[in-house]
Design a protein around this motif. Structure first.
Motif, PDB file in Angstrom:
ATOM      1  N   PHE A  51       0.818  -1.104  -0.015  1.00 12.94           N
ATOM      2  CA  PHE A  51       0.210   0.066  -0.148  1.00 12.94           C
ATOM      3  C   PHE A  51       0.896   1.257  -0.110  1.00 12.94           C
ATOM      4  CE2 PHE A  51      -2.957  -2.935   2.094  1.00 12.94           C
ATOM      5  CZ  PHE A  51      -4.344  -2.661   1.216  1.00 12.94           C
ATOM      6  N   GLN A  55      -2.653   5.338   0.875  1.00 10.40           N
ATOM      7  CA  GLN A  55      -3.706   4.365   0.977  1.00 10.40           C
ATOM      8  C   GLN A  55      -3.818   3.837   2.390  1.00 10.40           C
ATOM      9  OE1 GLN A  55      -2.020   1.919  -1.889  1.00 10.40           O
ATOM     10  NE2 GLN A  55      -3.979   1.800  -3.080  1.00 10.40           N
ATOM     11  N   ILE A  56      -2.920   3.733   3.079  1.00  9.88           N
ATOM     12  CA  ILE A  56      -2.560   3.327   4.649  1.00  9.88           C
ATOM     13  C   ILE A  56      -3.324   4.417   5.507  1.00  9.88           C
ATOM     14  CG2 ILE A  56      -1.057   2.889   6.588  1.00  9.88           C
ATOM     15  CD1 ILE A  56       0.826   1.656   4.916  1.00  9.88           C
ATOM     16  N   GLN A  58      -5.642   6.241   4.442  1.00  9.30           N
ATOM     17  CA  GLN A  58      -7.059   6.445   4.056  1.00  9.30           C
ATOM     18  C   GLN A  58      -7.560   5.419   4.861  1.00  9.30           C
ATOM     19  OE1 GLN A  58      -7.134   6.571   0.027  1.00  9.30           O
ATOM     20  NE2 GLN A  58      -7.198   8.567  -0.408  1.00  9.30           N
ATOM     21  N   THR A  59      -7.044   4.251   4.740  1.00  8.38           N
ATOM     22  CA  THR A  59      -7.605   2.903   5.244  1.00  8.38           C
ATOM     23  C   THR A  59      -7.699   2.900   6.916  1.00  8.38           C
ATOM     24  OG1 THR A  59      -6.709   1.633   3.522  1.00  8.38           O
ATOM     25  CG2 THR A  59      -7.563   0.520   5.464  1.00  8.38           C
ATOM     26  N   PHE A  60      -6.718   3.471   7.371  1.00  5.84           N
ATOM     27  CA  PHE A  60      -6.649   3.581   9.062  1.00  5.84           C
ATOM     28  C   PHE A  60      -7.061   4.829   9.686  1.00  5.84           C
ATOM     29  CE2 PHE A  60      -4.084  -0.249   7.700  1.00  5.84           C
ATOM     30  CZ  PHE A  60      -4.984  -1.184   8.225  1.00  5.84           C
ATOM     31  N   TYR A  66       0.307   1.465  10.699  1.00  8.10           N
ATOM     32  CA  TYR A  66      -0.598   0.486  11.367  1.00  8.10           C
ATOM     33  C   TYR A  66      -0.640   0.446  12.974  1.00  8.10           C
ATOM     34  CZ  TYR A  66      -3.462  -3.723  12.526  1.00  8.10           C
ATOM     35  OH  TYR A  66      -4.287  -4.675  13.150  1.00  8.10           O
ATOM     36  N   SER A 206     -15.049   0.009   8.876  1.00  9.98           N
ATOM     37  CA  SER A 206     -15.695  -0.009   7.738  1.00  9.98           C
ATOM     38  C   SER A 206     -15.490  -1.208   6.904  1.00  9.98           C
ATOM     39  CB  SER A 206     -14.902   1.334   6.980  1.00  9.98           C
ATOM     40  OG  SER A 206     -13.322   0.703   7.048  1.00  9.98           O
ATOM     41  N   SER A 207     -14.541  -2.093   7.186  1.00  6.08           N
ATOM     42  CA  SER A 207     -14.376  -3.234   6.404  1.00  6.08           C
ATOM     43  C   SER A 207     -15.252  -4.485   6.858  1.00  6.08           C
ATOM     44  CB  SER A 207     -12.823  -3.799   6.427  1.00  6.08           C
ATOM     45  OG  SER A 207     -12.596  -4.135   7.634  1.00  6.08           O
TER      46      SER A 207
END
Lengths: 274, 333
Positions: A51, A55-56, A58-60, A66, A206-207
């Motif tokens: 990623f 992207q990281i 946005q995802t987290f 992480y 969200s996942s």
């Protein structure tokens, strides 16, 4: 009642301070989750192309790594597990007869309940703070935003303390109600893992599938996690983030109020003469 | 004399099934040491638990220090000290910390708590060990500490549940001395259960023997022994098919005869008259006397008479239980 609550709380804390080894299991859990789980399950490495940092982020929820995302979740996990198993001391007090000695003293039963809540809260918040420090010092660990200050830290630990208080009420009442450590461990094992997995402690909700997302959204762990994470990731909050934070804190206050009442009455019943 | 404990038709049924105490009534005078004797499971601890508010009363009434146990549990707890049979002092705290904690839980705070704690530690000869963690204490020291913990708020009534369980005879006698002194010097009323009959005999003003939840007999140790009806002759005969029970019963001045195998227990209100007739009668029947012994009445015999068991049997059976082993382990560590 305050003097008796304090006397019982100090007794438990004295024992805890004199036995530093008691902190180690909780500390190892923090290290294993942050250093091993956080590194080995780093989602950035899950696909061969990797990623991007965007992207990281946005995802987290804007977290640069992480582990920055995970820290609040691991602290919640530490709160849940240590609150749950902290009740073992209270079961031992009953089994060894200490509780009966206290019950024949002219003190309100509530003092026994609130001292159980207070001692667990102090012990576990100390562990939570150590976990935060561990996250800061491990390689590729927690990255705090520029300008993260004392007020942010108070906000983070205030959220955790609210969650801890609610959990402590539940698990103290439970520990006072059961008669054996086996029963406590069985119930705790049944409760703790679903509580953690049905929250966004380890991964963003969200996942999740919709049904799980619905549960996660009302889980107090998600609320504490979200409130603390907002501050850990962003430092100074925007007005919409502040509103989310305030809603989460209010939700937690409501949950704490309800759990305190439920825990109090459950403990009163458990401590009444049989 | 003021009654400081009154039990009126007390009954305790656990979970609607097990009747642990069955309609018992008794009263304890202020300033007296009252002993509760009985086999395991007789209802001794349950009775204490009802009186010290730990267990509810199924039916009947109880008053301690003038307060209804059911209606005024707080006032009862204010008036009592409880020394349980478990060793409940905290291992990780010092002797002084344990006793100060007990004071704090009875509304005695700050310097007054420390002053009283120091005084009581001295009374039970633990002043030198006051700062040591309790896990380094011997069983006897733990028991003495618990006794002090039960007294720190100056209760009117002290409940002692098996206060010398697991202690060697020397330490046991030391405990009797403390209890006796507290009773005499402070006028403390003591309600105690014990397995040691010599303890009850030497300490208690009055005794009640409870079996299967029912009080079988009560009175002073001297009265109870008198009720046995005289001295006891134990006669062990060589193997013979002849049962001599009726023969012995026919002798004047023999009040009772029981037989277990070839051993006869013969109760003699006037030993000097009956003994020669008994021995002569057995010899005439050409039956060999293997052993003959003669005892003055003891509480152990009263206990045997009432419950059908010797207290020594009770001790043996109890030592098999896991709980007892646990208590012993802590007491002797």
């Amino acid at each position: 009642m305050i003097a008796e609550t304090m006397a019982l709380t100090f007794r438990a804390l004295k024992k805890w301070i004199r036995n530093p080894a008691a902190v180690l299991p909780g500390l190892f859990t923090s290290i294993f989750y942050l250093a091993l789980f956080g590194s080995s399950f780093n989602p950035a490495n899950l696909i061969p192309s990797g990623f991007s940092s965007t992207q990281i982020s946005q995802t987290f929820g804007g977290a640069p790594t992480y582990i920055t995302y995970l820290t609040a979740g691991v602290i919640c996990l530490i709160l849940v597990f240590n609150m749950a198993f902290g009740g073992i001391d209270l079961v031992l007090d009953r089994q060894l007869g200490f509780l009966n000695t206290v019950l024949t003293a002219p003190i309100p039963r509530a003092a026994i309940f609130f001292s159980g809540v207070a001692q667990n809260l102090v012990k576990v918040m100390f562990l939570a703070f150590l976990t935060f420090l561990i996250a800061l010092v491990i390689p590729n660990g927690l990255v705090l935003p520029a300008g993260f200050g004392v007020l942010n830290l108070i906000g983070v630990f205030g959220s955790f303390a609210l969650l801890g208080l609610g959990l402590s009420c539940v698990f103290t009442a439970l520990a006072l109600s059961v008669r054996s450590i086996d029963s406590l461990v069985a119930i705790v094992n049944f409760l703790t893992l679903p509580l953690i997995f049905m929250s966004d402690a380890l991964f963003p909700s969200s996942s999740f599938p919709d049904w799980l997302k619905t549960i996660a959204n009302v889980n107090p762990i998600t609320k504490a996690d979200e409130a603390a994470r907002l501050l850990i990731v962003n430092g100074n909050l925007t007005s919409s983030q502040l509103s989310t934070f305030a809603n989460d804190v209010l939700y937690l206050v409501g949950v704490v109020a309800i759990l305190t009442i439920i825990g109090y009455f459950a403990a009163e019943k458990a401590l009444s003469a049989q | 004399m003021t009654k400081i404990i009154e039990a009126d038709h007390l009954t305790k049924i656990y979970k609607g099934k097990v009747k642990a105490v069955d309609d018992i009534s008794f009263a304890v005078d202020e300033g007296e040491i009252f002993g509760f004797l009985g086999p395991n499971g007789a209802g001794k601890t349950t009775t204490i638990k009802m009186l010290d508010t730990l267990a509810t009363i199924t039916s009947g009434k109880a008053f301690v220090a003038g307060h209804d146990v059911h209606r005024e549990p707080g006032a009862v707890r204010d008036s009592i000290g409880v020394v349980p049979q478990e060793l409940t002092a905290d291992d990780e705290l010092s002797g002084m910390e344990n006793i100060v904690l007990a004071a704090n839980l009875h509304h005695v705070q700050g310097s007054e708590a420390r002053r009283r704690s120091a005084e009581l530690l001295k009374l039970v000869d633990l002043e030198d060990a006051a700062g040591r963690k309790v896990r380094t204490f011997s069983g006897g020291m733990r028991r003495r500490l618990q006794l002090a913990m039960g007294l720190v708020h100056m209760p009117k009534v002290l409940f002692l549940d098996e206060p010398t369980l697991g202690l060697d005879i020397q330490t046991r006698k030391k405990m009797w001395d403390y209890i006796g002194r507290l009773n005499k010097e402070r006028g403390l009323t003591v309600f105690m259960t014990t397995h040691y009959l010599e303890e009850a005999d030497s300490l208690c003003n009055r005794i009640a023997i409870i079996d299967k939840g029912v009080i079988k007999l009560s009175g002073s140790p001297a009265e109870l022994k008198q009720k046995l009806g005289g001295d006891i002759l134990t006669l062990e005969l060589a193997e013979t098919p002849v049962d001599l029970t009726e023969f012995f019963k026919g002798i004047p001045d023999v009040s009772d005869v029981t037989r277990t195998g070839q051993v006869y227990r013969i109760k003699l209100p006037r030993t000097e008259k009956a003994l020669p007739i008994i021995v002569e009668g057995v010899v005439r029947k050409n039956i060999e006397i293997k052993e003959i012994s003669f005892t003055k009445p003891t509480l152990d015999q009263v206990f045997l008479e009432i419950t059908g068991k010797s207290m020594r049997d009770e001790d043996a059976s109890e030592s098999d239980s896991v709980f007892q082993n646990f208590i012993m382990e802590r007491a002797t560590s």
